[in-house]
Design an enzyme around this catalytic site. Structure first.
Site, mmCIF file in Angstrom:
data_model
loop_
_atom_site.group_PDB
_atom_site.id
_atom_site.type_symbol
_atom_site.label_atom_id
_atom_site.label_comp_id
_atom_site.label_asym_id
_atom_site.label_seq_id
_atom_site.Cartn_x
_atom_site.Cartn_y
_atom_site.Cartn_z
ATOM 1 N N CYS A 145 1.737 -0.069 -8.687
ATOM 2 C CA CYS A 145 2.959 0.365 -8.014
ATOM 3 C C CYS A 145 4.151 0.297 -8.955
ATOM 4 C CB CYS A 145 3.213 -0.466 -6.759
ATOM 5 S SG CYS A 145 3.267 -2.240 -7.059
ATOM 6 N N GLY B 283 0.820 -1.201 0.000
ATOM 7 C CA GLY B 283 0.000 0.000 0.000
ATOM 8 C C GLY B 283 0.853 1.249 0.000
ATOM 9 N N SER B 284 0.286 2.325 0.487
ATOM 10 C CA SER B 284 0.966 3.617 0.436
ATOM 11 C C SER B 284 2.166 3.652 1.378
ATOM 12 C CB SER B 284 0.003 4.744 0.810
ATOM 13 O OG SER B 284 -0.313 4.699 2.193
ATOM 14 N N VAL C 12 1.223 4.807 5.126
ATOM 15 C CA VAL C 12 0.591 3.769 5.943
ATOM 16 C C VAL C 12 1.585 2.647 6.230
ATOM 17 C CG1 VAL C 12 -1.236 2.038 6.016
ATOM 18 C CG2 VAL C 12 -1.718 4.310 5.109
ATOM 19 N N GLY C 13 2.379 2.279 5.224
ATOM 20 C CA GLY C 13 3.357 1.215 5.414
ATOM 21 C C GLY C 13 4.365 1.535 6.497
ATOM 22 N N GLU D 194 5.613 -3.655 0.834
ATOM 23 C CA GLU D 194 5.838 -3.174 -0.528
ATOM 24 C C GLU D 194 5.078 -1.873 -0.629
ATOM 25 O OE1 GLU D 194 5.512 -1.831 -3.951
ATOM 26 O OE2 GLU D 194 3.896 -3.299 -4.076
#
Length: 521
Positions: free
Chosen positions: A301, A245-246, A249-250, A267
Site C-alpha cells: 500500500c 485492504g482495498s 471493500v473498506g 487503512e
C-alpha cells in the site's frame, strides 16, 4: 496452548518445504478444527501446480461461534494484568524468531515475495509483538487536577471488547501482527479473518500466539471468502473492526460498521508519489525509487507508484533507474539471487497487464519494461509474473475535485491516465516531469489518496516546505516511500485512511476508550 489442538495439525509444523501441502485449520474457541465450507488450496504463484497448503473454509455459522467464544472470555482477559498479557506476546515473538527462516520460506512460496523479504517480514512481526509486549511499562493513563478540594481526576483506558480484524494478502504476517498485538495487549479479544490467498502464514501467526498461552477464545482465526468479513461486521457481539485492504471493500465495511455504531479503523488505498528534484542525489534517488516501486512486486500500500522528476534531470535520472532495473532479476522468489517474484495470483497479474494496456491506449509511453522469466530462464513465463514497468504519462483532462480552478500552477494539468490515477498494486511506475518544485508538489497532490510520499532533495528548506505542502500520513525525505516502524503512527490522509492511526501509541486510540474518573476520598 489452548485445549482441543488437532494432533495432525501439530505434525504439519515441521514440514514447511515438503511436497505434501500443509493442512489448514481454523481456530475457534481454543480448538483447531476443519472448516465446513468449500475446499481451499493455497498455490505457489511462481509454480502454479504446487499446492502449499489446503483445507476447508469457514462458513457464516463459524463467525457466530467465534464471536461468542471471544465474548465468553472477554471479561477475564480484560482483567488479566497487562504485564501478563504482554508476556504472551513476548513468548509468541520468540517462537516466530526461532522459526523465521522456515516461515520466511513458506511466506515466499505462498505469497510470492522474495525469500529475504519473507524472512524479514516474519522478523518484523516478532519485533511488533515485542514492542507491544512492553506496553505494561508505558504510560497507562493521565492525572488531572480538580477544581474541587480533596478530589483528583484520573483518565483511565478500557478495551473495546470483541474486536474484528480483517487483513490483506500482501503482508500476511506483519500486518496482522500490528493489529492483533495491540488489540490483545490492551485487553481485547479477537476474531480474525485473513485474506484467503495467504492462509498458511495466518495459521502460523495464530499458532505462535496460541502456543504462547492465550486463553481459549481470546484469538479466533477464520479462513474463508471475503463474505466472512461482511458477516463479521454485522455480528451483534462485535465492538470494533480494524481493516486493511482495498478502498472499495473498506468503504463498504465502514458503512456497515457506522450503521451499527461500531468503531471502524481502515487503512485503504494509496497512489504514492516519489519526487526527485534537481538538487537530489540522483544515485541515491534511483536506488530508493527502485526499492519503493518494485520490491514485493509493487504489492504494498506504501509502494511508489507515481514518479515526479524535475525536468532538467529527468533524462539522467531515468537512465540511472533503468540501468539498475537491467540488473533486477525476476524469477522464483525462493532463489536467493532473485530480486522480484510473481504477483500473488495469475488473476492479479492479468489485471495489472490489462491496466498497462489501458494506460498505453490512453497515451502512456513505455519508458522501460523488463524481461520476463522466459527471456532469462528459457521457459514459458508463469502467468503470475509481471516485469517491472515504467510508463511516462502526460497531462490529460481534469479529473474530479482536483481540477478546481486556482488549486495548482497553470502549468500543472491533472492527469487522467489509468497508470497515474488508479492503484494497480503491481510493479508499474507512472512518471511525469515537473518544471518547478511548486509544480512537483502539485503533481504529488493530484490524487484522492494520501498515504505516503518520498522527496529527494538536498535542501532542508525544501524538505520543510514539503511537510506543509504534501497531505500524506507518511513522508520520507531521501528514502523510499515504503516502510513503517512499530513505535510510530502509521496510516494515511485523505481517502487512504479512516479512523485512528495504527502502530505505536496511536494504536490505543482505536483499541481502547477512556473513562474519566472523579476520585474523592
Amino acid at each position: 496452548m489452548s485445549a482441543g489442538t488437532d494432533t495432525a495439525h501439530d505434525g504439519a509444523l515441521a514440514t514447511p518445504g515438503a511436497a505434501l501441502p500443509v493442512p489448514l485449520r481454523l481456530l475457534i474457541g481454543g480448538a483447531w478444527v476443519a472448516g465446513d465450507g468449500a475446499p481451499l488450496a493455497s498455490r505457489n504463484p511462481a509454480r502454479p501446480d504446487e499446492v502449499v497448503a489446503e483445507g476447508t473454509q469457514a462458513v457464516p455459522a463459524d463467525v457466530d461461534r467465534a464471536v461468542r467464544a471471544a465474548r465468553a472470555t472477554a471479561r477475564e482477559w480484560a482483567r488479566t494484568p497487562i504485564h501478563a498479557r504482554g508476556a504472551v506476546l513476548a513468548r509468541a515473538a520468540a517462537a516466530l524468531e526461532e522459526r523465521a527462516d522456515q516461515l520466511g520460506l513458506e511466506l515466499a512460496r505462498e505469497e510470492g515475495k522474495t525469500l529475504a523479504e519473507g524472512t524479514g517480514e516474519v522478523l518484523r512481526a516478532a519485533q511488533i509483538l515485542r514492542y507491544y509486549a512492553g506496553e505494561g511499562d508505558r504510560v497507562a493513563g493521565e492525572h488531572f487536577a480538580s477544581p474541587r478540594r480533596g478530589e483528583r481526576i484520573l483518565v483511565t483506558r478500557r478495551p473495546l471488547g470483541v474486536v474484528g480484524i480483517v487483513t490483506p494478502f500482501n503482508f500476511p504476517i506483519a500486518i496482522p501482527a500490528w493489529k492483533i498485538a495491540p488489540a490483545l495487549v490492551y485487553g481485547n479479544t479477537v476474531v480474525w479473518k485473513p485474506a484467503s490467498t495467504v492462509p498458511l502464514l495466518a495459521m502460523r501467526l495464530a499458532e505462535a500466539l496460541d502456543g504462547a498461552g492465550l486463553p481459549a477464545g481470546t484469538l479466533n482465526l477464520l479462513i474463508g471468502p471475503g463474505a466472512l468479513g461482511t458477516a463479521l461486521v454485522r455480528q451483534p457481539g462485535l465492538d470494533g473492526l480494524s481493516f486493511t485492504g482495498s478502498t472499495g471493500v473498506g468503504r463498504m465495511l465502514a458503512g456497515e460498521a457506522a450503521s451499527r455504531g461500531v468503531p471502524f479503523q481502515g487503512e485503504m488505498g494509496g497512489k504514492n508519489a516519489a519526487i526527485v528534484l534537481a538538487d537530489a542525489d540522483l544515485d541515491l534517488a534511483a536506488e530508493q525509487v527502485l526499492f519503493g516501486a518494485f520490491r514485493s512486486s509493487g504489492q504494498k500500500c506504501t509502494a511508489t507508484s507515481r514518479l515526479i522528476v524535475a525536468d532538467e534531470v529527468a533524462d539522467e535520472f531515468l537512465a540511472l533507474l533503468t540501468a539498475r532495473l537491467d540488473a533486477w532479476r525476476l524469477g522464483d522468489p525462493t532463489d536467493p539471487s532473485v530480486h522480484m517474484g510473481p504477483l500473488v495470483t495469475p488473476a492479479a497479474a492479468e489485471g495489472v497487464r490489462a491496466a498497462i494496456a489501458a494506460a498505453e491506449a490512453e497515451g502512456a509511453r513505455v519508458a522501460y519494461c523488463g524481461p520476463s522469466p522466459a527471456a532469462s530462464d528459457g521457459g514459458d513465463a508463469p502467468s503470475a509474473f509481471v516485469p517491472p514497468t515504467v510508463l511516462e504519462v502526460g497531462a490529460g483532462s481534469p479529473v474530479g475535485d482536483h481540477a478546481a480552478a486556482g488549486e495548482r500552477p497553470a502549468s500543472c494539468v491533472p492527469c487522467g491516465n489509468t497508470a497515474w490515477r488508479e492503484e494497480l498494486f503491481g510493479p508499474v511506475l507512472a512518471m511525469r516531469r515537473a518544471a518547478s518544485t511548486e509544480e512537483a508538489f502539485a503533481l504529488a497532490e493530484d490524487s484522492e489518496f494520501g498515504l505516503s510520499a518520498a522527496l529527494f532533495t538536498r535542501g532542508i528548506a525544501t524538505a520543510l516546505e514539503a511537510v506543509d505542502a504534501l497531505d500524506v500520513g507518511i513522508l520520507h525525505v531521501n528514502s523510499e516511500s515504503a516502510g513503517a516502524d512499530p513505535h510510530v503512527p502509521f496510516g494515511g490522509a485523505k481517502k487512504s485512511g479512516y479512523g485512528p492511526k495504527e502502530q505505536g501509541a496511536a494504536a490505543r486510540e482505536f483499541f481502547t476508550h477512556t473513562t474519566t474518573v472523579y476520585l474523592r476520598g
